[in-house]
Write a protein that holds these residues in place. Structure first.
Motif, PDB file in Angstrom:
ATOM      1  N   LYS A 163      -7.180  -0.999  -0.333  1.00  0.00           N
ATOM      2  CA  LYS A 163      -6.533  -0.033   0.558  1.00  0.00           C
ATOM      3  C   LYS A 163      -7.451   0.437   1.688  1.00  0.00           C
ATOM      4  O   LYS A 163      -7.067   0.362   2.855  1.00  0.00           O
ATOM      5  CB  LYS A 163      -5.992   1.152  -0.245  1.00  0.00           C
ATOM      6  N   GLN A 214      -5.429  -2.066  -5.220  1.00  0.00           N
ATOM      7  CA  GLN A 214      -5.596  -0.714  -4.685  1.00  0.00           C
ATOM      8  C   GLN A 214      -6.976  -0.553  -4.052  1.00  0.00           C
ATOM      9  O   GLN A 214      -7.139   0.198  -3.096  1.00  0.00           O
ATOM     10  CB  GLN A 214      -5.403   0.340  -5.788  1.00  0.00           C
ATOM     11  N   ILE A 224       0.838  -1.203   0.000  1.00  0.00           N
ATOM     12  CA  ILE A 224       0.000   0.000   0.000  1.00  0.00           C
ATOM     13  C   ILE A 224       0.870   1.249   0.000  1.00  0.00           C
ATOM     14  O   ILE A 224       0.523   2.263  -0.590  1.00  0.00           O
ATOM     15  CB  ILE A 224      -0.981  -0.013   1.199  1.00  0.00           C
ATOM     16  N   LYS A 229      -5.006  -2.427  -9.856  1.00  0.00           N
ATOM     17  CA  LYS A 229      -6.207  -1.644  -9.569  1.00  0.00           C
ATOM     18  C   LYS A 229      -7.099  -2.408  -8.582  1.00  0.00           C
ATOM     19  O   LYS A 229      -7.645  -1.829  -7.644  1.00  0.00           O
ATOM     20  CB  LYS A 229      -6.967  -1.356 -10.872  1.00  0.00           C
TER      21      LYS A 229
END
Length: 112
Positions: A85, A82, A28, A79
């Motif tokens: 996160k 992500q 991250i 993606k």
């Protein structure tokens, strides 16, 4: 609703697999080389490699190869990765508020 349970179960199986949470937390913060992650995480190189391959297969992690000399390989979140996160950050927020230092200490002693 019948589709929610299998999807939720699959997501929980991925995230709860040993060391995956720590690997995701590490990525991250940005792209990392294997050696960086290996030195930052308390996991063997073999197991780290296994987990990265699994996360890559799931489309959560990307392996980026740079044709330099020597060749540089970095790992990053895709993606799809992500999108995890806020989930990882919220789990950290929950743990900060609800998991005590004594519980962490007890867990470490039980692993030994």
């Amino acid at each position: 609703m019948s589709e929610l349970c299998p999807r939720f179960e699959k997501a929980m199986q991925l995230i709860s697999k040993r060391w995956v949470g720590l690997i995701l937390s590490e990525l991250i913060t940005g792209n990392k080389r294997f050696s960086e992650m290996e030195s930052n995480l308390p996991v063997s190189g073999r197991l780290l490699s296994d987990r990265l391959k699994m996360l890559e297969k799931e489309g959560i992690v990307e392996r980026n190869i740079y044709s330099e000399f020597p060749v540089r390989i970095e790992y990053s979140l895709s993606k799809k990765g992500q999108a995890l996160k806020p989930v990882i950050e919220e789990i950290q927020h929950w743990a900060d508020g609800w998991i005590t230092h004594e519980e962490v200490k007890d867990q470490k002693e039980n692993i030994k």
